[in-house]
Design a protein around this motif. Structure first.
Motif, PDB file in Angstrom:
ATOM      1  N   THR A  66       0.807  -1.229   0.000  1.00 31.32           N
ATOM      2  CA  THR A  66       0.000   0.000   0.000  1.00 31.32           C
ATOM      3  C   THR A  66       0.832   1.268   0.000  1.00 31.32           C
ATOM      4  OG1 THR A  66      -0.105   0.044   2.416  1.00 31.32           O
ATOM      5  CG2 THR A  66      -1.834  -1.180   1.245  1.00 31.32           C
ATOM      6  N   LEU A 100      -9.763  -6.626   9.275  1.00 31.69           N
ATOM      7  CA  LEU A 100     -10.790  -7.159   8.381  1.00 31.69           C
ATOM      8  C   LEU A 100     -11.247  -8.531   8.874  1.00 31.69           C
ATOM      9  CD1 LEU A 100      -9.402  -6.262   4.821  1.00 31.69           C
ATOM     10  CD2 LEU A 100     -10.931  -4.938   6.299  1.00 31.69           C
ATOM     11  N   VAL A 107      -8.473  -6.030  -2.322  1.00 30.92           N
ATOM     12  CA  VAL A 107      -9.293  -5.631  -1.176  1.00 30.92           C
ATOM     13  C   VAL A 107      -8.444  -4.854  -0.170  1.00 30.92           C
ATOM     14  CG1 VAL A 107     -10.638  -6.485   0.790  1.00 30.92           C
ATOM     15  CG2 VAL A 107     -10.946  -7.508  -1.475  1.00 30.92           C
ATOM     16  N   THR A 153      -9.091  -1.005   0.912  1.00 31.33           N
ATOM     17  CA  THR A 153      -9.229  -0.604   2.317  1.00 31.33           C
ATOM     18  C   THR A 153      -8.280   0.545   2.644  1.00 31.33           C
ATOM     19  OG1 THR A 153      -9.806  -2.898   2.872  1.00 31.33           O
ATOM     20  CG2 THR A 153      -9.186  -1.437   4.694  1.00 31.33           C
ATOM     21  N   LEU A 164      -9.510   4.287   3.735  1.00 30.10           N
ATOM     22  CA  LEU A 164      -9.089   4.842   5.026  1.00 30.10           C
ATOM     23  C   LEU A 164      -8.442   6.212   4.851  1.00 30.10           C
ATOM     24  CD1 LEU A 164      -7.580   1.716   6.846  1.00 30.10           C
ATOM     25  CD2 LEU A 164      -9.494   3.125   7.665  1.00 30.10           C
ATOM     26  N   HIS A 183      -0.179   1.135   8.062  1.00 29.96           N
ATOM     27  CA  HIS A 183      -0.493  -0.252   7.714  1.00 29.96           C
ATOM     28  C   HIS A 183       0.449  -1.161   8.501  1.00 29.96           C
ATOM     29  CE1 HIS A 183      -1.228  -3.384   4.257  1.00 29.96           C
ATOM     30  NE2 HIS A 183      -1.577  -3.832   5.460  1.00 29.96           N
ATOM     31  N   ASP A 185      -3.983  -7.610   6.980  1.00 29.92           N
ATOM     32  CA  ASP A 185      -5.239  -6.856   6.929  1.00 29.92           C
ATOM     33  C   ASP A 185      -5.419  -5.978   8.167  1.00 29.92           C
ATOM     34  OD1 ASP A 185      -5.618  -8.839   8.770  1.00 29.92           O
ATOM     35  OD2 ASP A 185      -7.509  -9.585   7.947  1.00 29.92           O
ATOM     36  N   PHE A 235     -17.436   1.364   3.609  1.00 33.12           N
ATOM     37  CA  PHE A 235     -16.838   0.043   3.397  1.00 33.12           C
ATOM     38  C   PHE A 235     -17.920  -1.000   3.124  1.00 33.12           C
ATOM     39  CE2 PHE A 235     -15.230  -4.067   4.643  1.00 33.12           C
ATOM     40  CZ  PHE A 235     -13.939  -4.091   4.120  1.00 33.12           C
ATOM     41  N   ILE A 259     -17.767  -2.904  -0.509  1.00 34.00           N
ATOM     42  CA  ILE A 259     -17.067  -4.180  -0.518  1.00 34.00           C
ATOM     43  C   ILE A 259     -17.778  -5.214  -1.388  1.00 34.00           C
ATOM     44  CG2 ILE A 259     -18.244  -5.134   1.515  1.00 34.00           C
ATOM     45  CD1 ILE A 259     -14.525  -5.582   0.528  1.00 34.00           C
ATOM     46  N   VAL A 317     -15.504  -5.168   8.859  1.00 35.39           N
ATOM     47  CA  VAL A 317     -14.379  -4.513   9.510  1.00 35.39           C
ATOM     48  C   VAL A 317     -14.668  -4.337  11.002  1.00 35.39           C
ATOM     49  CG1 VAL A 317     -15.255  -2.209   8.934  1.00 35.39           C
ATOM     50  CG2 VAL A 317     -12.841  -2.514   9.426  1.00 35.39           C
ATOM     51  N   SER A 343     -19.880  -5.169  10.517  1.00 33.47           N
ATOM     52  CA  SER A 343     -18.845  -4.188  10.836  1.00 33.47           C
ATOM     53  C   SER A 343     -19.217  -3.430  12.092  1.00 33.47           C
ATOM     54  CB  SER A 343     -18.677  -3.200   9.675  1.00 33.47           C
ATOM     55  OG  SER A 343     -18.208  -3.859   8.515  1.00 33.47           O
TER      56      SER A 343
END
Length: 752
Positions: free
Chosen positions: A575, A604, A622, A626, A630, A646, A650, A672, A676, A707, A743
């Motif tokens: 990421t 997650l 995915v 995410t 965020l 990060h 996940d 989310f 998703i 989440v 979530s």
């Protein structure tokens, strides 16, 4: 009738059969126009030498040329005149085209021929490059026209008769054929019915207006600048019309008080000479308000033939020596590399180069090569004639500098925002940053009334000094860089013209100034948005708007490189978000500033079952989604300086201000859960999840990925910014959150 046109009479019989048995759409349009009592005109256009082009270039490429002619006709006819409405364009696939138009009111034979001539003038100008590439010569169209209103019989018979009449009238454009159009053109010019409009040139970096291109237009068939200059060239008055155009553009630009540069098209030196017209003289017209010519951009077309290159280079040298900013309009003819010794600041890409770039990979590759070439020369690249929104988005994704055209003139400023490639931020918003004031250096300052020769003496005395700052009562009002000053004084008559004038006449009053507490990442983005001539100018640092110091681009780049190398050691490779090291540094920074914060842990749920079902590649998508979500939610709803990291896999973390953390969690969960579902196949979306194997090896049903978010408040005052203690406090609540369906976000209960 032109020799060779007889081959096209067979077309009439083919068309008759098609009208009778096949193409009823055209017949329906003609019937509707006749019912509305509109005048109907058929224009028959024939591309001369098409058979030779097909034999030389091949059938496939020749067919592509015919498709381009048809596209040009569809585009040009509606712009001919307010009275003209396009009904249909029929490609006969042998170099011939039928153009059906309707007009309000009656149409005399002379008016019909005038319409046809105007269309062919624009068509030949528009397709000059396309035909030159395939046939090695400029396009010549034969044309004829006929009226459908003065005939009797079935509609199919009317069209058939009109085609035969138009074929019998076929001829090339000549002064005699153009006579009526030329007389109207001369009258509009002499009666001063021509006018100037200004088309904005938008930056695709920050959507600001870089400047305005002056466009000449007039009444009736003269609504396009291309038509006016084409007609002027045919009667040997191109330079005279250019002189009028320049004078009008300069006068109105001064009166309207436009901000930014003025772009003016100018004929290169290989245009035919005209007695009594001195090229370039109108550019010195005293009505132009600027004290220097740098805000005037002269646009010169790339030469069409190699033998024109010496004169093209001479034109660039001539205008450059007078201090004008220069732009070269490229048509992709491959003459541009021969101009590598010539200096110009803007590279304008003609509509031919950008049309269809969103669907044509070869054209996109050509544009990318021109972009690389222009950037090597430190040119600002501008796309011209942008009409299609998809083309505009493709250009923005190519990271073009600027664009102009009918589409952009209509769009609101916020709609012109550049389209970025889908990337994730490699640095936090404010984490690890330092303020620009920490790297500012001292500089020599002078007053506004200091003479140019005195500033030149200061620079000669200090060889390593790159420039001086002009101040008034302690506030910066101007910047003079050594290379800009030398450029002015190096012009013909530059020394006698400027040497004894105050430095305020040459200083740059549009310098970049930032307050000393501004993060260097922000300053870097602002500095890189500057036009290329100013790209390496100093950045002036202020304290409460008073002069504090300067930062060179070299110092800024070196500092950023050092910071990014440090941050890269802790960045997540997927990421690009800061990892464990970056998270600890952010907490340390907040501890040094004494700011309390809330740490949010994000995990997650059901992600393993998704990976098992769809594979790791889609699982990575995915994770990227995410991370992106965020960052976007935190930027939009959090406080300035809120941080996204990060941890790995996940697991993510947000370090946010206490008052905004809950809102960020709520909004992130909402977005989310809605988005998703897009990562599942239709059958899994309908089922509400996937079947997979749980950790005990048993088959089970798993709902959509959800989440769990755990908020640890008072991370500073209670946990003393210690990531280990904060993580331990969150662990138990995090385990409980994962047992809940869907979530959720939970708070860690505060310690007493």
């Amino acid at each position: 009738m032109i020799s060779g046109a007889s081959d096209h009479y067979a077309t009439s019989d083919i068309l008759w059969r098609e009208l009778t048995f096949g193409n009823r759409e055209l017949v329906g349009k003609v019937i509707e126009a006749l019912r509305q009592q509109r005048s109907l005109v058929l224009v028959y256009c024939l591309l001369e030498g098409y058979q030779e082009i097909a034999a030389t270039a091949g059938t496939r490429r020749a067919s592509g040329l015919l498709a381009q002619v048809q596209e040009a006709l569809v585009r040009l006819v509606p712009s001919l005149h307010a009275r003209v409405k396009l009904l249909a364009v029929k490609n006969l696939w042998n170099g011939a085209f039928l153009v059906f138009v309707s007009l309000d009111g009656g149409v005399l034979a002379e008016e019909r021929r005038q319409l046809s001539a105007a269309l062919v003038v624009l068509l030949e100008e528009s397709l000059k490059l396309d035909v030159l590439r395939l046939g090695g010569r400029f396009p010549v169209f034969q044309f004829g026209s006929s009226s459908l209103n003065d005939k009797a019989g079935r509609v199919e018979e009317l069209i058939y008769q009109a085609v035969q009449e138009a074929q019998a009238e076929l001829s090339e454009l000549s002064p005699a054929v153009l006579q009526a159009l030329l007389l109207e053109f001369e009258a509009a010019w002499q009666q001063r019915r021509l006018k100037i409009t200004y088309e904005p040139v938008f930056s695709l970096v920050d959507t600001s207006v870089l400047g305005w291109e002056a466009r000449l237009n007039g009444p009736g068939y003269f609504g396009q600048q291309e038509m006016l200059f084409a007609l002027a060239g045919r009667v040997g008055k191109l330079n005279a019309l250019e002189a009028s155009y320049h004078k009008m553009a300069l006068e109105h630009f001064a009166l309207e008080d436009f901000k930014g540069r003025l772009f003016l098209s100018t004929a290169p030196f290989f245009a035919p000479k005209e007695p009594g017209v001195a090229r370039g003289e109108t550019l010195r017209w005293p009505g132009y308000k600027s004290s220097t010519p740098e805000n005037l951009v002269l646009v010169i077309d790339e030469p069409w033939q190699a033998q024109q290159m010496p004169l093209f280079g001479r034109a660039l040298e001539y205008y450059g020596a007078q201090g004008y900013t220069l732009a070269v309009r490229s048509h992709g003819i491959s003459m541009l590399p021969l101009a590598s010794d010539c200096r110009f600041q803007f590279l304008k890409l003609s509509p031919f180069l950008i049309r269809g770039v969103n669907v044509n990979p070869r054209k996109k590759a050509l544009l990318e090569a021109l972009l690389a070439y222009g950037r090597r020369l430190r040119c600002t690249l501008v796309a011209e004639g942008v009409e299609d929104k998809k083309e505009f988005l493709a250009l923005a994704n190519l990271q073009l500098d600027a664009a102009q055209g009918p589409l952009l003139s209509r769009l609101r400023k916020e709609e012109i925002a550049p389209v970025k490639r889908f990337t994730f931020p490699r640095t936090p918003t404010r984490g690890h940053s330092i303020s620009i004031g920490r790297i500012a250096d001292n500089a020599v300052i002078v007053e506004k009334d200091t003479l140019v020769r005195e500033v030149k003496a200061i620079l000669e005395e200090h060889e390593t000094l790159d420039g001086v700052v002009v101040v008034e009562s302690g506030y910066p009002v101007g910047l003079v860089m050594r290379y800009h000053l030398d450029r002015y004084l190096g012009l013909q008559y530059g020394v006698p013209l400027y040497f004894n004038r105050p430095i305020s006449s040459l200083m740059d009053s549009s310098f970049l100034a930032v307050e000393e507490h501004t993060p260097i990442e922000v300053v870097s983005r602002l500095a890189m948005k500057r036009e290329r001539l100013r790209l390496y100018d100093w950045i002036i640092v202020t304290c409460n708007r008073k002069f504090r110091g300067v930062v060179s681009v070299q110092t800024l780049v070196d500092t950023l490189t050092r910071l990014q190398l440090e941050m890269a050691r802790g960045a997540n490779p997927l990421t690009g978000l800061p990892g464990r090291v970056g998270i600890e540094r952010e907490l340390l920074r907040r501890a040094e500033e004494g700011k309390d914060c809330t740490v949010v842990f994000i995990d997650l749920d059901n992600f393993k079952s998704y990976n098992d079902r769809y594979g790791f590649e889609k699982g990575d998508r995915v994770i990227l989604f995410t991370a992106h979500l965020l960052v976007q939610v935190t930027r939009k709803l959090g406080s300035e300086g809120d941080f996204v990291g990060h941890i790995g896999g996940d697991d993510f973390v947000i370090i946010a201000s206490p008052e905004r953390a809950e809102l960020v969690c709520l909004r992130f969960i909402r977005y989310f859960d809605r988005l998703i579902r897009r990562f599942y196949r239709p059958e899994d979306r309908a089922a509400g999840g996937v079947k997979s194997v749980d950790r005990q090896g048993r088959e089970a049903f798993f709902p959509f990925v959800s989440v769990s978010m755990v908020m640890v408040e008072e991370a500073g005052s209670v946990y003393h910014y210690d990531i280990r203690r904060i993580s331990e406090a969150a662990a138990e609540v995090k385990h409980y959150a994962k047992l809940l369906p869907g979530s959720v976000y939970l708070r860690v209960k505060r310690r007493e």
